[in-house]
Design a protein around this motif. Structure first.
Motif, PDB file in Angstrom:
ATOM      1  N   ALA A 177       4.129  71.532 -37.347  1.00 18.13           N
ATOM      2  CA  ALA A 177       3.231  71.399 -36.195  1.00 18.13           C
ATOM      3  C   ALA A 177       1.884  72.067 -36.467  1.00 18.13           C
ATOM      4  O   ALA A 177       0.823  71.532 -36.107  1.00 18.13           O
ATOM      5  CB  ALA A 177       3.882  72.001 -34.953  1.00 18.13           C
ATOM      6  N   CYS A 178       1.907  73.219 -37.103  1.00 21.47           N
ATOM      7  CA  CYS A 178       0.657  73.922 -37.409  1.00 21.47           C
ATOM      8  C   CYS A 178      -0.193  73.143 -38.413  1.00 21.47           C
ATOM      9  O   CYS A 178      -1.426  73.133 -38.327  1.00 21.47           O
ATOM     10  CB  CYS A 178       0.954  75.320 -37.941  1.00 21.47           C
ATOM     11  SG  CYS A 178       1.522  76.490 -36.674  1.00 21.47           S
ATOM     12  N   LEU A 179       0.453  72.482 -39.360  1.00 21.54           N
ATOM     13  CA  LEU A 179      -0.302  71.688 -40.334  1.00 21.54           C
ATOM     14  C   LEU A 179      -0.939  70.465 -39.665  1.00 21.54           C
ATOM     15  O   LEU A 179      -2.052  70.062 -40.025  1.00 21.54           O
ATOM     16  CB  LEU A 179       0.608  71.264 -41.485  1.00 21.54           C
ATOM     17  CG  LEU A 179       1.139  72.415 -42.354  1.00 21.54           C
ATOM     18  CD1 LEU A 179       2.053  71.879 -43.456  1.00 21.54           C
ATOM     19  CD2 LEU A 179       0.001  73.229 -42.959  1.00 21.54           C
ATOM     20  N   VAL A 180      -0.251  69.884 -38.692  1.00 15.96           N
ATOM     21  CA  VAL A 180      -0.863  68.794 -37.921  1.00 15.96           C
ATOM     22  C   VAL A 180      -2.052  69.333 -37.123  1.00 15.96           C
ATOM     23  O   VAL A 180      -3.107  68.693 -37.043  1.00 15.96           O
ATOM     24  CB  VAL A 180       0.168  68.141 -36.980  1.00 15.96           C
ATOM     25  CG1 VAL A 180      -0.518  67.114 -36.074  1.00 15.96           C
ATOM     26  CG2 VAL A 180       1.278  67.470 -37.783  1.00 15.96           C
ATOM     27  N   GLN A 181      -1.884  70.520 -36.562  1.00 14.18           N
ATOM     28  CA  GLN A 181      -2.993  71.139 -35.835  1.00 14.18           C
ATOM     29  C   GLN A 181      -4.192  71.346 -36.756  1.00 14.18           C
ATOM     30  O   GLN A 181      -5.345  71.205 -36.336  1.00 14.18           O
ATOM     31  CB  GLN A 181      -2.547  72.480 -35.238  1.00 14.18           C
ATOM     32  CG  GLN A 181      -3.620  73.238 -34.475  1.00 14.18           C
ATOM     33  CD  GLN A 181      -4.005  72.580 -33.161  1.00 14.18           C
ATOM     34  OE1 GLN A 181      -3.445  71.550 -32.779  1.00 14.18           O
ATOM     35  NE2 GLN A 181      -4.967  73.158 -32.462  1.00 14.18           N
ATOM     36  N   GLY A 182      -3.916  71.655 -38.015  1.00 14.08           N
ATOM     37  CA  GLY A 182      -5.004  71.794 -38.979  1.00 14.08           C
ATOM     38  C   GLY A 182      -5.827  70.529 -39.103  1.00 14.08           C
ATOM     39  O   GLY A 182      -7.057  70.580 -39.252  1.00 14.08           O
ATOM     40  N   ALA A 183      -5.165  69.366 -39.031  1.00  7.31           N
ATOM     41  CA  ALA A 183      -5.890  68.091 -39.089  1.00  7.31           C
ATOM     42  C   ALA A 183      -6.744  67.893 -37.838  1.00  7.31           C
ATOM     43  O   ALA A 183      -7.883  67.402 -37.914  1.00  7.31           O
ATOM     44  CB  ALA A 183      -4.900  66.935 -39.252  1.00  7.31           C
ATOM     45  N   TYR A 184      -6.200  68.270 -36.677  1.00  7.32           N
ATOM     46  CA  TYR A 184      -6.986  68.201 -35.438  1.00  7.32           C
ATOM     47  C   TYR A 184      -8.256  69.052 -35.556  1.00  7.32           C
ATOM     48  O   TYR A 184      -9.369  68.595 -35.270  1.00  7.32           O
ATOM     49  CB  TYR A 184      -6.164  68.739 -34.265  1.00  7.32           C
ATOM     50  CG  TYR A 184      -5.322  67.741 -33.514  1.00  7.32           C
ATOM     51  CD1 TYR A 184      -5.897  66.823 -32.641  1.00  7.32           C
ATOM     52  CD2 TYR A 184      -3.939  67.749 -33.630  1.00  7.32           C
ATOM     53  CE1 TYR A 184      -5.120  65.931 -31.914  1.00  7.32           C
ATOM     54  CE2 TYR A 184      -3.145  66.860 -32.918  1.00  7.32           C
ATOM     55  CZ  TYR A 184      -3.743  65.953 -32.050  1.00  7.32           C
ATOM     56  OH  TYR A 184      -2.969  65.074 -31.337  1.00  7.32           O
ATOM     57  N   VAL A 185      -8.068  70.303 -35.959  1.00  4.22           N
ATOM     58  CA  VAL A 185      -9.196  71.240 -35.969  1.00  4.22           C
ATOM     59  C   VAL A 185     -10.198  70.881 -37.066  1.00  4.22           C
ATOM     60  O   VAL A 185     -11.401  71.107 -36.917  1.00  4.22           O
ATOM     61  CB  VAL A 185      -8.687  72.689 -36.125  1.00  4.22           C
ATOM     62  CG1 VAL A 185      -9.852  73.679 -36.064  1.00  4.22           C
ATOM     63  CG2 VAL A 185      -7.683  73.027 -35.026  1.00  4.22           C
ATOM     64  N   SER A 186      -9.726  70.286 -38.157  1.00  4.14           N
ATOM     65  CA  SER A 186     -10.651  69.840 -39.208  1.00  4.14           C
ATOM     66  C   SER A 186     -11.624  68.800 -38.662  1.00  4.14           C
ATOM     67  O   SER A 186     -12.822  68.820 -38.976  1.00  4.14           O
ATOM     68  CB  SER A 186      -9.872  69.256 -40.390  1.00  4.14           C
ATOM     69  OG  SER A 186      -9.184  70.262 -41.094  1.00  4.14           O
ATOM     70  N   GLU A 187     -11.115  67.877 -37.839  1.00  3.41           N
ATOM     71  CA  GLU A 187     -11.998  66.879 -37.243  1.00  3.41           C
ATOM     72  C   GLU A 187     -12.960  67.531 -36.249  1.00  3.41           C
ATOM     73  O   GLU A 187     -14.146  67.168 -36.191  1.00  3.41           O
ATOM     74  CB  GLU A 187     -11.179  65.780 -36.564  1.00  3.41           C
ATOM     75  CG  GLU A 187     -11.963  64.828 -35.669  1.00  3.41           C
ATOM     76  CD  GLU A 187     -13.129  64.117 -36.347  1.00  3.41           C
ATOM     77  OE1 GLU A 187     -13.973  63.555 -35.618  1.00  3.41           O
ATOM     78  OE2 GLU A 187     -13.218  64.120 -37.597  1.00  3.41           O
ATOM     79  N   LEU A 188     -12.480  68.497 -35.481  1.00  4.72           N
ATOM     80  CA  LEU A 188     -13.372  69.195 -34.546  1.00  4.72           C
ATOM     81  C   LEU A 188     -14.421  70.006 -35.303  1.00  4.72           C
ATOM     82  O   LEU A 188     -15.580  70.088 -34.870  1.00  4.72           O
ATOM     83  CB  LEU A 188     -12.550  70.094 -33.624  1.00  4.72           C
ATOM     84  CG  LEU A 188     -11.631  69.361 -32.643  1.00  4.72           C
ATOM     85  CD1 LEU A 188     -10.758  70.344 -31.877  1.00  4.72           C
ATOM     86  CD2 LEU A 188     -12.442  68.504 -31.667  1.00  4.72           C
ATOM     87  N   ASP A 189     -14.039  70.586 -36.435  1.00  9.65           N
ATOM     88  CA  ASP A 189     -15.029  71.278 -37.275  1.00  9.65           C
ATOM     89  C   ASP A 189     -16.107  70.303 -37.734  1.00  9.65           C
ATOM     90  O   ASP A 189     -17.300  70.626 -37.740  1.00  9.65           O
ATOM     91  CB  ASP A 189     -14.339  71.895 -38.501  1.00  9.65           C
ATOM     92  CG  ASP A 189     -13.613  73.197 -38.186  1.00  9.65           C
ATOM     93  OD1 ASP A 189     -13.881  73.794 -37.124  1.00  9.65           O
ATOM     94  OD2 ASP A 189     -12.776  73.613 -39.012  1.00  9.65           O
TER      95      ASP A 189
END
Length: 339
Positions: free
Chosen positions: A28-40
């Motif tokens: 789940a945290c690695l998926v969150q990393g993909a979310y936050v990468s796009e927001l970055d």
């Protein structure tokens, strides 16, 4: 940034006492990393200003590459490689070498148009025809060819779970089984599971099963030249993805009834009807009758279904990814096998 680090440290400390949930939380945290990468990307945060890296670095993963949509240049996924401090690190046990993670829809003006279009494609059983899925599928195939399938995980949330589901299905049909974590995966159907009256709910499901099975049988003779749904189900039956659903989330809650209804129909002595119905959908049958390819994502022969029974006061919490890295959940898990 400090808030992210503190949150990860809190959950990591709690997870040490509940290691059985560690894999779910890491995925789940690695998926969150993909979310936050796009927001970055959207906020032009780079280097030390980026918020995304702690979501994978904390678990000793490195970002190998981002997956970028060719339509709007958004980051929709990420490929991570596990880099433990040493081979004696306790986290090495059962860890994958690579994880391919896909985010879901982000309701921002920069990405909502393309994400929303893909959501519509899911409803229309057309995700397999999109360029985003083509990019995702190539990435998965490349990673699997570079590493053994046992060393690769797929993970996704919501729209991303749909992409991971379709990629996992395709790989399974080619004989490659990948460990897959699907958080709040979409189930395109009327929200029957939300009906409180059990008798009404079961009555609707029974009627739907007989209708679906009847339509499937009626249309079967017209498509003998094609691979039948039963053939596809047989190929997929050994693949057991891990589904994580919340009964208060109408987007994914139908998976609960989808699998439980099989057992109920077996007890009624009409398991054969349900085995035919469970590998078809009414919408998919109509599309097939019109000569169009249709493989609804939610039709799965086997799964390890985990339900979050913890209180969810609103839809945002019930559908949120954040619930799945918490170590203090009231979870119920059951494994289902087709056959």
């Amino acid at each position: 940034m400090n808030n992210i680090q503190h949150e990860l440290e809190f959950y990591q400390a709690r997870l040490r006492t509940k290691c059985s949930h560690h894999r779910r939380s890491v995925a789940a945290c690695l998926v969150q990393g993909a979310y936050v990468s796009e927001l970055d990307r959207q906020h032009n945060r780079k280097g030390q200003e980026a918020f995304a890296p702690p979501w994978w670095e904390f678990f000793r993963f490195e970002l190998t590459s981002n997956l970028v949509d060719d339509a709007d240049s958004s980051i929709f996924g990420a490929i991570y490689e596990f880099k433990p401090a040493s081979s004696k690190d306790s986290s090495v046990q059962d860890a994958p070498n690579f994880v391919v993670a896909f985010r879901g829809t982000i309701p921002s003006k920069e990405s909502l148009a393309q994400d929303g279009l893909l959501d519509i494609n899911i409803i229309q059983n057309g995700l397999h025809r999109t360029s985003r899925f083509a990019i995702a599928m190539r990435a998965v195939q490349n990673i699997v060819s570079a590493a053994k399938s046992s060393n690769v995980w797929l993970a996704g949330h919501s729209l991303g779970a749909a992409i991971a589901t379709l990629a996992g299905k395709n790989m399974a049909k080619m004989g490659t089984l990948i460990e897959t974590f699907l958080f709040n995966p979409p189930f395109v159907s009327a929200p029957i599971e939300r009906i409180k009256d059990t008798n009404v709910k079961q009555g609707i499901r029974i009627a739907s099963s007989f209708l679906t099975a009847g339509l499937s049988f009626a249309l079967k003779d017209h498509h003998q030249e094609r691979s039948t749904p039963d053939d596809s189900f047989a190929m997929l039956s050994s693949w057991v993805p891990r589904l994580f659903v919340n009964p208060c989330d109408f987007i994914c809650s139908e998976y609960i009834g989808y699998f439980e209804h099989r057992n109920f129909m077996e007890k009624l002595g009409v398991g054969g009807i349900e085995r035919l119905a469970t590998q078809n959908s009414i919408g998919g049958l109509f599309l097939r009758a019109l000569g169009k390819d249709s493989d609804p994502l939610h039709l799965l022969p086997s799964a390890n279904l985990t339900t979050n029974l913890s209180p969810s006061p609103d839809f945002k919490i019930a559908h949120g990814l954040h619930q799945w890295w918490r170590p203090d959940l009231h979870l119920q898990s059951k494994q289902y096998h087709y056959g």
